[in-house]
Scaffold this motif. Sequence first.
Motif, PDB file in Angstrom:
ATOM      1  N   ARG A   1      22.346 -22.802  -2.613  1.00 29.34           N
ATOM      2  CA  ARG A   1      22.636 -24.053  -3.014  1.00 29.34           C
ATOM      3  C   ARG A   1      21.629 -24.816  -3.559  1.00 29.34           C
ATOM      4  O   ARG A   1      21.856 -25.372  -4.566  1.00 29.34           O
ATOM      5  CB  ARG A   1      22.984 -24.835  -1.580  1.00 29.34           C
ATOM      6  CG  ARG A   1      23.799 -26.150  -1.789  1.00 29.34           C
ATOM      7  CD  ARG A   1      24.190 -26.557  -0.470  1.00 29.34           C
ATOM      8  NE  ARG A   1      25.615 -26.008  -0.046  1.00 29.34           N
ATOM      9  CZ  ARG A   1      26.665 -26.423  -0.552  1.00 29.34           C
ATOM     10  NH1 ARG A   1      26.857 -27.379  -1.471  1.00 29.34           N
ATOM     11  NH2 ARG A   1      27.763 -25.725  -0.085  1.00 29.34           N
ATOM     12  N   HIS A   2      20.387 -24.704  -3.355  1.00 32.50           N
ATOM     13  CA  HIS A   2      19.322 -25.313  -3.890  1.00 32.50           C
ATOM     14  C   HIS A   2      19.135 -24.995  -5.490  1.00 32.50           C
ATOM     15  O   HIS A   2      19.115 -25.746  -6.363  1.00 32.50           O
ATOM     16  CB  HIS A   2      18.136 -25.130  -3.253  1.00 32.50           C
ATOM     17  CG  HIS A   2      16.898 -25.599  -3.716  1.00 32.50           C
ATOM     18  ND1 HIS A   2      16.474 -26.936  -3.931  1.00 32.50           N
ATOM     19  CD2 HIS A   2      15.647 -25.062  -4.610  1.00 32.50           C
ATOM     20  CE1 HIS A   2      15.439 -27.212  -4.398  1.00 32.50           C
ATOM     21  NE2 HIS A   2      14.807 -26.128  -5.078  1.00 32.50           N
ATOM     22  N   THR A   3      19.458 -23.623  -5.487  1.00 29.97           N
ATOM     23  CA  THR A   3      19.266 -23.005  -7.084  1.00 29.97           C
ATOM     24  C   THR A   3      20.214 -23.291  -7.826  1.00 29.97           C
ATOM     25  O   THR A   3      20.147 -23.572  -8.966  1.00 29.97           O
ATOM     26  CB  THR A   3      19.164 -21.405  -6.983  1.00 29.97           C
ATOM     27  OG1 THR A   3      18.091 -21.196  -5.938  1.00 29.97           O
ATOM     28  CG2 THR A   3      19.125 -20.679  -8.362  1.00 29.97           C
TER      29      THR A   3
ATOM     30  N   PRO B   1      21.055 -21.904   1.976  1.00 31.76           N
ATOM     31  CA  PRO B   1      20.342 -23.258   1.593  1.00 31.76           C
ATOM     32  C   PRO B   1      19.721 -23.031   0.204  1.00 31.76           C
ATOM     33  O   PRO B   1      19.584 -23.616  -0.875  1.00 31.76           O
ATOM     34  CB  PRO B   1      19.368 -23.548   2.652  1.00 31.76           C
ATOM     35  CG  PRO B   1      20.105 -23.132   3.767  1.00 31.76           C
ATOM     36  CD  PRO B   1      20.668 -21.740   3.568  1.00 31.76           C
ATOM     37  N   ALA B   2      19.128 -21.390   0.180  1.00 32.10           N
ATOM     38  CA  ALA B   2      18.283 -21.240  -1.191  1.00 32.10           C
ATOM     39  C   ALA B   2      19.359 -21.240  -2.153  1.00 32.10           C
ATOM     40  O   ALA B   2      19.007 -21.816  -3.219  1.00 32.10           O
ATOM     41  CB  ALA B   2      17.542 -19.930  -0.853  1.00 32.10           C
TER      42      ALA B   2
END
Lengths: 86, 717
Positions: free
Chosen positions: A68-70, A65-66
């Motif tokens: 993907r967020h970045t 998730p991290a």
Amino acid sequence: MPIIHLPARCDRAAAQALLPELQAALGSGPLQIDASATEQVGQAMLQVLLSARRTGEGAQITPSPALRHTARQAGLEVALFDRSEA
Amino acid sequence: MTPEDIQALFFVECEEAQGAAEQGLAACRAGTQDADTVNGVFRAIHSIKGGAGAFGFTALQTFAHAFETLLSEVREGNAPLNPPLVDLLLRALDKLSDHVVAARDGAIPPQDSALLMELEAAARYDAAGRFDAPTAPKAKPAKKGAAKARGDSARDDSALDALLAELSAPHAGTPATPEPREQGWQIWMRPLAGAMRNGGEPLLLLRELTELGAVCLQCDTSAVPGLDDLDPDQAYLGWTFVVPKTVSESTVREIFDFAGDDCPITIGEGESKWADMPYRPTPVAPPAPEAVEVAETEDAPAPAKPAAPNPAPPPAGQSIRIDLLKLDRLIDTVGELVIAQAMLAQRLHNEGVVANEELNMLEGLTRDIQDNAMSIRAQPIGSVFSRVPRILRELAASTGKHVTLQTSGETTELDKTVIERLGEPLTHLIRNAVDHGIEKPDERLAKGKSADGTLTLSAEHRSGHILIRIADDGAGIDHARVLAKAVEKGIVAADAALSKEEIETLIFAPGFSTATSITNVSGRGVGMDVVRQYVKELGGRITIDSTPGKGTTFTLTLPLTLAIADGMIVKVGDQMLVVPLAHVVESLRPATADVQGMGESMMLNVRGRFIPVVSVGRAVGALDAVDRPEQGVLIVVDTESAGQAVLLVDNIWDQRQFVIKSLDTHYRSVEGVAGATILGDGRVALILNIDSLVARAAGPRAVLDTIGLDTVGADIA
């Protein structure tokens, strides 16, 4: 098909360390990059991942998730993870 | 440089920034600020915030951000810089220091929610007041909103990390509403390789942009090469962002202040064209290949740049950081040079070559090198003084005594080691001055003094020493009470007749405290003797001068350096010994009538005062030393513990600088000996520890056993 795992902290040092591994793995089919444990990622690593997508038969990246967020923040979600493009 | 090194550098910079902010706010409080004062404070806090962000100290970053937001309002003249606001800013600075300490030690960040709310409220209150101002431009409310949004999102950072999974869900895929896209302006950025060095991370800039509500329009990846040609140290990406119209350009530029030249940006004025806006390289942001080239040519100078988060303008003088160990090695070598030079002079002298020009030149140069090497280690004492305002604020909060600080001689320089070890005794003296010395406001008013006390800190050079004075304008020392207390504690006999000075010195006696009640500030009775111990360890002395009703002054006399000292080289029997000049009052050849025997001990009559004579020869066990005062030379010395004493030596050989070699590291600690030095002829001479020597010898029945000089000397040589 080789699977390459990314560490939790994907800073410039991690990118430097990963590059030879990726280069060595080229030519044995599409790369599988498991980034599901990644918590932090920097520009250097994003560039390595982008480059891997473009080289040889491309690469499949399993993002955390991290990551993907970045990637979304940097406008690279499609370029990195879209399976149809690869 | 390892990440740990860079992080250590960040904390050093934090300290500097805190010092600068403290000075700026002090000027604001005194009303002596100019246009750049607040700006300076802002820059200091801004650099702390930037570094905190780069190293992931979220709590510190969040707090610094709120602090900075308020400062930015003050800077732009929206918030009147009145005393309550300055007070709030000072409290915020104290809290920021706590945050920095917590971040450095990996401790839990301090509670700051109340202060954060106060900071935000102050910024908002001023915002409300600003609407009346005729010059208020439209951009202001927008900026305010933006700043607030940034604050909020920054504060949510930790929570954000935990919620990343949720954020990555498809519905959160468009973090910004379409509106800002339609009416926004654009920014093109292309970080150069330098932006990724030294822990810099361009993506953090993107994150800040996103927190402002900006959305990435496009990422130019055309420059990214294949894996075989990829250099992980180069930057290949360029971004186009759409920033909501409500965010001012200066807010965005602030973000990029950090990266400076390493991340060129171009800001476009175009509106609503984002849909059909093709990617175009901007004049400032060079196209990708060029970027690579620029980065390559920058390869050499770039590593010399400081860590990325360093937006503070360069100070007037250029400076570099040096590992202290290297510096110490240099000082050590210079010490050897001094010895070698002295040996050469001695040899030439023995060969009958009298002082020639070249030798004098060498001596002058040696002394120059030595002075310069010492000055590298020297630091202005201002770094110690700058911590005092905070101590006073905390004391004001806990004791209700407000104290005005006056300082002078902040630029006086002394050895780094001395500076570092000075903080503790100084803090204690200041706490004591406020707690015991300065009266409560109503008492002061009743005595006709101003309600606020005054504490004066000064530092000055005085003949090879540094004098530091801590003076308060409080009640002074109550001599009768001190004496009564000392009698009660059994420190002095009940019928002792003591002079004013002697009574004042009683304060330094172990276990002495006159505080009627123990406060949490001071008064546990461990204070002053420990202070004196600290000062003594630094090779210094502390004296006290108090006038009842007027105040008390403590004077610390400290050596400039701990490595080289001035001393008298004396001959005692078969030994050469060094008497540190700091202790020497005078030397004389006595007339027979001046010396009077009292049993085994002797006293010297010095202008009507009788001072005990200590035979150095007997104290150290030297052979063939003179034992009649009239045959030798007497040196009057000052000591901490035993007052004045007279040393009996055969004769005085020379007076010069000597390099102190620790006896502890080369041999072992020896009572009565402070260290050793090497004389011009290569012989080892012991440096006398006057305090312990006199205390031992002048004691009622001193045990005059020998120290065993021969063994010691042989070992070192």
